[in-house]
Design a protein around this motif. Structure first.
Motif, short mmCIF file in Angstrom:
data_model
loop_
_atom_site.label_atom_id
_atom_site.label_comp_id
_atom_site.label_asym_id
_atom_site.label_seq_id
_atom_site.Cartn_x
_atom_site.Cartn_y
_atom_site.Cartn_z
N MET B 1 0.52 -44.50 -69.20
CA MET B 1 1.23 -45.50 -68.39
C MET B 1 0.97 -46.91 -68.94
O MET B 1 -0.11 -47.20 -69.43
CB MET B 1 0.75 -45.44 -66.95
N TYR B 6 0.74 -51.05 -64.41
CA TYR B 6 -0.30 -50.55 -63.49
C TYR B 6 -1.01 -51.72 -62.80
O TYR B 6 -1.22 -51.71 -61.59
CB TYR B 6 -1.30 -49.68 -64.25
N PHE B 9 1.17 -53.16 -60.26
CA PHE B 9 1.17 -52.27 -59.09
C PHE B 9 -0.02 -52.59 -58.18
O PHE B 9 0.10 -52.66 -56.96
CB PHE B 9 1.11 -50.82 -59.57
N ILE B 10 -1.18 -52.81 -58.78
CA ILE B 10 -2.38 -53.11 -58.00
C ILE B 10 -2.31 -54.53 -57.42
O ILE B 10 -2.56 -54.74 -56.24
CB ILE B 10 -3.65 -52.96 -58.88
N GLN B 13 -0.05 -55.56 -54.28
CA GLN B 13 -0.30 -54.99 -52.96
C GLN B 13 -0.45 -56.06 -51.87
O GLN B 13 -0.02 -55.86 -50.74
CB GLN B 13 -1.54 -54.11 -53.00
N ARG B 14 -1.08 -57.17 -52.21
CA ARG B 14 -1.26 -58.25 -51.23
C ARG B 14 0.09 -58.79 -50.78
O ARG B 14 0.34 -58.99 -49.59
CB ARG B 14 -2.08 -59.38 -51.84
N TYR B 17 1.86 -56.27 -48.68
CA TYR B 17 1.25 -56.19 -47.35
C TYR B 17 1.72 -57.36 -46.48
O TYR B 17 2.07 -57.19 -45.31
CB TYR B 17 -0.27 -56.20 -47.47
N ARG B 18 1.72 -58.55 -47.06
CA ARG B 18 2.15 -59.74 -46.30
C ARG B 18 3.60 -59.60 -45.86
O ARG B 18 3.95 -59.95 -44.73
CB ARG B 18 1.97 -61.00 -47.14
N LEU B 21 3.79 -57.22 -43.09
CA LEU B 21 3.24 -57.88 -41.90
C LEU B 21 4.27 -58.82 -41.29
O LEU B 21 4.40 -58.92 -40.06
CB LEU B 21 1.99 -58.65 -42.32
N GLU B 31 0.22 -51.78 -42.30
CA GLU B 31 -0.61 -50.94 -43.18
C GLU B 31 0.06 -49.59 -43.41
O GLU B 31 0.05 -49.07 -44.53
CB GLU B 31 -2.00 -50.75 -42.57
N GLN B 35 1.26 -48.28 -46.99
CA GLN B 35 0.72 -47.03 -47.54
C GLN B 35 1.84 -46.09 -47.97
O GLN B 35 1.81 -45.54 -49.07
CB GLN B 35 -0.16 -46.37 -46.47
N LEU B 38 3.58 -47.52 -51.06
CA LEU B 38 2.79 -47.39 -52.28
C LEU B 38 2.78 -45.96 -52.81
O LEU B 38 2.84 -45.73 -54.01
CB LEU B 38 1.35 -47.86 -52.03
N LEU B 39 2.75 -45.02 -51.88
CA LEU B 39 2.81 -43.62 -52.30
C LEU B 39 4.13 -43.30 -52.99
O LEU B 39 4.17 -42.65 -54.03
CB LEU B 39 2.63 -42.70 -51.09
N TRP B 42 4.22 -44.90 -56.35
CA TRP B 42 3.39 -44.19 -57.32
C TRP B 42 4.11 -42.94 -57.85
O TRP B 42 4.03 -42.62 -59.03
CB TRP B 42 2.05 -43.83 -56.69
#
Lengths: 149, 164
Positions: B1, B6, B9-10, B13-14, B17-18, B21, B31, B35, B38-39, B42
């Motif tokens: 990859m 990658y 991707f990491i 996330q913030r 998430y925001r 939210l 959350e 989740q 993200l799944l 991936w």
């Protein structure tokens, strides 16, 4: 930044005419400025944006371990795979048949034992019945029997 | 990859998430949505290379996941224990309080805006996306993004400065 320039940028900002770079400039400028009555409302708004921007997870929610380890493919020839599967299937079949045979033999032995026990009980029952029927019948004494009195 | 993707991707996330939210206004729901997204992301990792803008695509997935979540919520009956306040799990943890505090000012100022304007405002002000990126996330044209942003800012200008 000069005050006049800020005024112009803010005017553009509220009309949604600013670029991202200009917006960053406004944010940076207002966050450093001390309280100024003329821009209280603007500061409140940009502070609210700043607050929200600070939200984030401390922990990363989803990670995948990335390893450099290469997976090793086991390159067995096809004939060997077929042979292995055949042996496995044959073995399992033999085990199944053997188990079935043992089970059948055991059942037969049990049935035979049960039949023998039933027959024995039946013959004992018949003997007892016969004995009961002959219990009250007079029995002839032998000629040479000696009687008292 | 591709390591760059990658890392993206990491690191995204913030942001994701925001945005979740901002859509849900609830830590737990955000959350969950994050989740699930993200799944899904991936699972699509083989396609990442072909996406011209990973973050915009991921944001759009968050939005779609949120829309699905809303549909599910609507179809649920209102008799589940979670929906009854006295049975709900206590959610006033330290982290959530902080998040709530940080959301408070932004949410109170934007709460009366239509959803689309509020979402666009979030993507522009908080995530600092370009108009074309916002257009991709919201699946509308750039021109529409500009119009919605203009309306949202006009409303906010009146709110923060007070009607004169």
């Amino acid at each position: 930044m000069e005050k006049d320039k800020l005024e112009i940028l803010l005017e553009k900002y509220w009309k949604a005419e600013t670029t991202l770079a200009e917006e960053k400039l406004i944010k940076a400028y207002l966050s450093k400025q001390a309280a100024d009555e003329s821009h209280t409302g603007d500061k409140d708004w940009f502070a609210a944006i700043q607050d929200f921007s600070e939200i984030g997870h401390d922990e990363v929610l989803f990670t995948i371990e990335q390893k450099n380890r290469k997976s090793v493919m086991l390159g067995y020839p096809v004939w060997l795979k077929i042979a292995a599967v055949t042996i496995l299937v044959s073995g399992l079949t033999w085990l199944g048949v053997d188990y079935n045979q043992k089970l059948n033999t055991q059942l037969e032995i049990e049935a035979l034992a049960r039949r023998t026990a039933e027959e024995s009980l039946m013959s004992m029952s018949n003997a007892l019945n016969q004995a009961y029927q002959h219990l009250n019948e007079p029995t002839e004494l032998p000629d040479n029997a000696v009687t008292e009195n | 990859m591709n390591p760059r993707l990658y890392n993206l991707f990491i690191s995204s996330q913030r942001k994701l998430y925001r945005f979740a939210l901002s859509l849900t206004k609830d830590v737990k729901d955000a959350e969950d949505i994050l989740q699930d997204t993200l799944l899904k992301l991936w699972k699509l990792r083989d396609d990442w290379e072909s996406w011209d803008n990973f973050e915009a695509y991921a944001m759009r997935m968050i939005r779609n996941e949120y829309l699905n979540y809303i549909k599910k919520q609507k179809s649920l009956t209102h008799s589940t224990l979670e929906e009854i306040p006295e049975f709900a799990e206590p959610s006033q943890t330290e982290t959530e309080m902080t998040t709530d505090d940080l959301m408070f000012r932004f949410n109170s100022l934007t709460s009366k805006l239509p959803d689309i304007q509020r979402n666009i405002l979030h993507l522009r002000e908080i995530e600092e996306l370009e108009y074309k990126e916002i257009a991709k996330v919201m699946e509308i044209s750039e021109a529409q993004v500009k119009v919605y942003l203009y309306r949202a800012r006009q409303y906010l200008k009146e709110r923060v400065h007070g009607k004169r």
